[in-house]
Write a protein that holds these residues in place. Structure first.
Motif, PDB file in Angstrom:
ATOM      1  N   LEU A 308     -13.826  -5.835   4.574  1.00  0.00           N
ATOM      2  CA  LEU A 308     -14.846  -5.423   3.637  1.00  0.00           C
ATOM      3  C   LEU A 308     -15.342  -4.536   2.844  1.00  0.00           C
ATOM      4  N   ASN A 309     -13.954  -3.626   3.235  1.00  0.00           N
ATOM      5  CA  ASN A 309     -13.705  -2.440   2.611  1.00  0.00           C
ATOM      6  C   ASN A 309     -13.097  -2.478   1.418  1.00  0.00           C
ATOM      7  N   LEU A 310     -11.869  -3.794   0.872  1.00  0.00           N
ATOM      8  CA  LEU A 310     -11.557  -4.277  -0.143  1.00  0.00           C
ATOM      9  C   LEU A 310     -11.717  -5.574  -0.553  1.00  0.00           C
ATOM     10  N   PHE A 311     -12.226  -6.307   0.102  1.00  0.00           N
ATOM     11  CA  PHE A 311     -12.922  -7.500  -1.154  1.00  0.00           C
ATOM     12  C   PHE A 311     -14.687  -7.734  -0.770  1.00  0.00           C
ATOM     13  N   GLY A 312     -15.409  -6.916   0.082  1.00  0.00           N
ATOM     14  CA  GLY A 312     -16.788  -6.997   0.288  1.00  0.00           C
ATOM     15  C   GLY A 312     -17.083  -8.300   1.127  1.00  0.00           C
ATOM     16  N   MET A 313     -18.383  -9.250   0.894  1.00  0.00           N
ATOM     17  CA  MET A 313     -18.257 -10.427   1.713  1.00  0.00           C
ATOM     18  C   MET A 313     -17.012 -11.137   2.140  1.00  0.00           C
ATOM     19  N   LEU A 314     -16.182 -11.408   1.287  1.00  0.00           N
ATOM     20  CA  LEU A 314     -14.661 -12.075   0.704  1.00  0.00           C
ATOM     21  C   LEU A 314     -13.590 -12.068   2.025  1.00  0.00           C
ATOM     22  N   GLY A 315     -14.004 -10.477   2.653  1.00  0.00           N
ATOM     23  CA  GLY A 315     -13.065  -9.933   3.036  1.00  0.00           C
ATOM     24  C   GLY A 315     -12.855 -10.292   4.552  1.00  0.00           C
ATOM     25  N   LEU A 316     -14.384 -11.289   5.073  1.00  0.00           N
ATOM     26  CA  LEU A 316     -14.862 -11.362   6.171  1.00  0.00           C
ATOM     27  C   LEU A 316     -13.503 -12.238   6.710  1.00  0.00           C
ATOM     28  N   ILE A 317     -13.005 -13.403   5.562  1.00  0.00           N
ATOM     29  CA  ILE A 317     -12.212 -13.995   5.910  1.00  0.00           C
ATOM     30  C   ILE A 317     -10.554 -13.560   5.692  1.00  0.00           C
ATOM     31  N   PHE A 318     -10.678 -13.091   4.670  1.00  0.00           N
ATOM     32  CA  PHE A 318      -9.271 -12.136   4.172  1.00  0.00           C
ATOM     33  C   PHE A 318      -8.640 -10.966   4.967  1.00  0.00           C
ATOM     34  N   GLY A 319      -9.301 -10.770   5.445  1.00  0.00           N
ATOM     35  CA  GLY A 319      -9.297  -9.028   6.293  1.00  0.00           C
ATOM     36  C   GLY A 319      -7.979  -9.095   7.222  1.00  0.00           C
ATOM     37  N   PRO A 320      -8.522 -10.122   8.438  1.00  0.00           N
ATOM     38  CA  PRO A 320      -7.656 -10.791   8.940  1.00  0.00           C
ATOM     39  C   PRO A 320      -6.676 -10.859   9.409  1.00  0.00           C
ATOM     40  N   LEU A 321      -6.748 -11.728   7.600  1.00  0.00           N
ATOM     41  CA  LEU A 321      -5.158 -12.131   8.013  1.00  0.00           C
ATOM     42  C   LEU A 321      -4.151 -11.367   7.154  1.00  0.00           C
ATOM     43  N   ILE A 322      -4.772 -10.482   5.817  1.00  0.00           N
ATOM     44  CA  ILE A 322      -3.690  -9.151   5.881  1.00  0.00           C
ATOM     45  C   ILE A 322      -2.933  -7.910   7.514  1.00  0.00           C
ATOM     46  N   LEU A 323      -4.055  -8.604   7.800  1.00  0.00           N
ATOM     47  CA  LEU A 323      -3.948  -7.183   8.970  1.00  0.00           C
ATOM     48  C   LEU A 323      -2.639  -8.568  10.542  1.00  0.00           C
ATOM     49  N   SER A 324      -3.171  -9.370  10.022  1.00  0.00           N
ATOM     50  CA  SER A 324      -2.161  -9.887  11.101  1.00  0.00           C
ATOM     51  C   SER A 324      -0.211 -10.174  10.397  1.00  0.00           C
ATOM     52  N   CYS A 325      -0.550 -10.065   9.303  1.00  0.00           N
ATOM     53  CA  CYS A 325       0.712 -10.769   8.106  1.00  0.00           C
ATOM     54  C   CYS A 325       1.136  -9.344   8.822  1.00  0.00           C
ATOM     55  N   VAL A 326       0.556  -8.271   9.566  1.00  0.00           N
ATOM     56  CA  VAL A 326       1.708  -7.013   9.498  1.00  0.00           C
ATOM     57  C   VAL A 326       2.411  -7.435  10.918  1.00  0.00           C
ATOM     58  N   GLY A 327       1.601  -7.935  11.976  1.00  0.00           N
ATOM     59  CA  GLY A 327       2.868  -8.322  13.210  1.00  0.00           C
ATOM     60  C   GLY A 327       3.753  -9.139  12.997  1.00  0.00           C
ATOM     61  N   VAL A 328       3.496 -10.314  11.853  1.00  0.00           N
ATOM     62  CA  VAL A 328       4.315 -11.274  11.203  1.00  0.00           C
ATOM     63  C   VAL A 328       5.403 -10.955  10.556  1.00  0.00           C
ATOM     64  N   LEU A 329       5.508 -10.058   9.685  1.00  0.00           N
ATOM     65  CA  LEU A 329       6.187  -9.589   9.523  1.00  0.00           C
ATOM     66  C   LEU A 329       6.816  -8.502  10.014  1.00  0.00           C
ATOM     67  N   LEU A 330       6.716  -8.025  11.576  1.00  0.00           N
ATOM     68  CA  LEU A 330       7.474  -7.197  12.482  1.00  0.00           C
ATOM     69  C   LEU A 330       8.274  -7.837  13.025  1.00  0.00           C
ATOM     70  N   LYS A 331       7.382  -8.971  13.345  1.00  0.00           N
ATOM     71  CA  LYS A 331       8.480 -10.475  14.042  1.00  0.00           C
ATOM     72  C   LYS A 331       9.476 -10.870  13.297  1.00  0.00           C
TER      73      LYS A 331
END
Length: 364
Positions: A308-331
């Motif tokens: 929501l802070n980055l993309f507004g309404m569209l961030g409802l879907i993409f925000g969790p995706l971006i945050l989840s990427c951190v865990g994937v990259l750490l793996k």
């Protein structure tokens, strides 16, 4: 004293990397407004990828025809409902905020009830506090309208980019796969996690919100509230609010019924919200959403706040995706440079649209 000279190849490599990074930063900052559209195209591509390969490789459809069909399905089942939802909600929100007299009239009953209650009398519900709240809320109307316009532009960008991604899917995947500087096992792990992450967030979050909104709307209708559809949609949206969630809608609605002398409906709605609406979250997470991917609720909550802070309404879907990427990259980092052992990939005799590109290429 003799100094060791830096190898020219190393200098050229570093300079090339710096130039590439600077160009990428320039492109990213210049096209940031359209970034949700590109992310949306990637999300839709992952969701349609298996269907696209079945149409083009098994049924021998033309790539352009298969791409147009999938875009048409996107418009019918995603863009159409989204347009109807926005077209319904924006006038409702605007009228609700602009119609101050009606809000004051309904609010007076709640204020009187709070004033006469020994436990709630300390809460400030004066006219000054209400008008201040309405004025602050009115400031968000331009942001809502701008966000709606941004959604429309990025939907067009997403569909435009999606078409070319689907048409050149194999070449695109092969290029990206070869460009990733990881081992084969880490690439497979990265694809597996990314595929699960996209599907669980892009499908799971809307399913959860829609189910809770529908069930809540039925409850509002049963217990005699006005505009149950509008309140149901607000409840669906409120699922993204940390900790409180749907309570920010159905509890004030129950208080409103209680303040207007409808004690039975108020108690019934409160119990309905706590028992029925609240339990849907747990039921879905252990059934449907568990099959899509086990995403931790904290990733969803803070990912939504980030989006929501980055993309507004569209961030409802993409925000969790971006945050989840951190865990994937750490793996992946653990597999590449830690003690983790990359997963060994077994070749298959059949083309599996769910497998990474190199597996499909080897099987051809």
């Amino acid at each position: 004293m003799k100094y060791k000279q830096i190898n020219n190849n190393s200098i050229n490599q570093i300079m090339l990397i710096v130039i590439i990074l600077l160009i990428c930063i320039l492109i990213f900052t210049s096209l940031f407004y359209y970034l949700p559209g590109f992310l949306g195209a990637i999300t839709l591509y992952v969701l349609f990828r298996k269907i696209n390969f079945k149409l083009t490789e098994e049924r021998k459809w033309k790539k352009s025809l298969a791409s147009l069909l999938l875009i048409l399905l996107t418009i019918v089942f995603l863009v159409g409902p989204l347009y109807l939802l926005i077209n319904y909600m924006v006038p409702q929100v605007t009228d609700a905020i602009s119609n101050k007299d009606e809000i004051m009239e309904k609010f007076d009953s709640i204020k009187t009830y709070f004033k006469n209650s020994p436990y709630l009398s300390s809460i400030d519900l004066s006219d000054t506090a209400l008008m201040g709240g309405l004025q602050r809320a009115a400031k968000f109307i331009p942001n809502i309208l701008n966000s709606v316009a941004e959604v429309g532009v990025n939907v067009l960008v997403a569909l435009f980019v999606l078409y070319f991604m689907l048409v050149s899917s194999k070449e695109l995947e092969r290029t990206i796969y070869n460009a990733i500087p990881f081992s084969t096992g880490s690439k497979a792990e990265l694809w597996k996690e990314f595929d699960m992450m996209v599907k669980s967030n892009a499908i799971g979050i809307p399913i959860l919100a829609m189910c809770q909104g529908v069930v809540a709307g039925v409850g509002y209708w049963i217990f005699g509230l006005e505009s149950p559809i509008f309140l149901g949609i607000l409840t669906a949206v409120s699922t993204i609010i940390p900790i409180l969630g749907t309570m920010v809608v159905y509890l004030p609605a129950a208080v409103f019924l209680l303040a207007n002398g409808q004690s039975g409906n108020a108690i019934g709605l409160a119990l309905y919200g706590i028992i029925i609406i609240g339990s849907i979250d747990n039921v879905l997470r252990f059934t449907i959403l568990k099959k899509l991917g086990d995403v931790h609720p904290l990733i969803t909550v803070f990912g939504v706040l980030l989006g929501l802070n980055l993309f507004g309404m569209l961030g409802l879907i993409f925000g969790p995706l971006i945050l989840s990427c951190v865990g994937v990259l750490l793996k992946v980092y653990s597999n590449e440079f830690g003690r983790g052992t990359p997963e060994i990939i077994q070749s298959t005799s059949l083309i599996d649209p769910n497998s990474p590109p190199d597996i499909r290429d080897r099987s051809e």
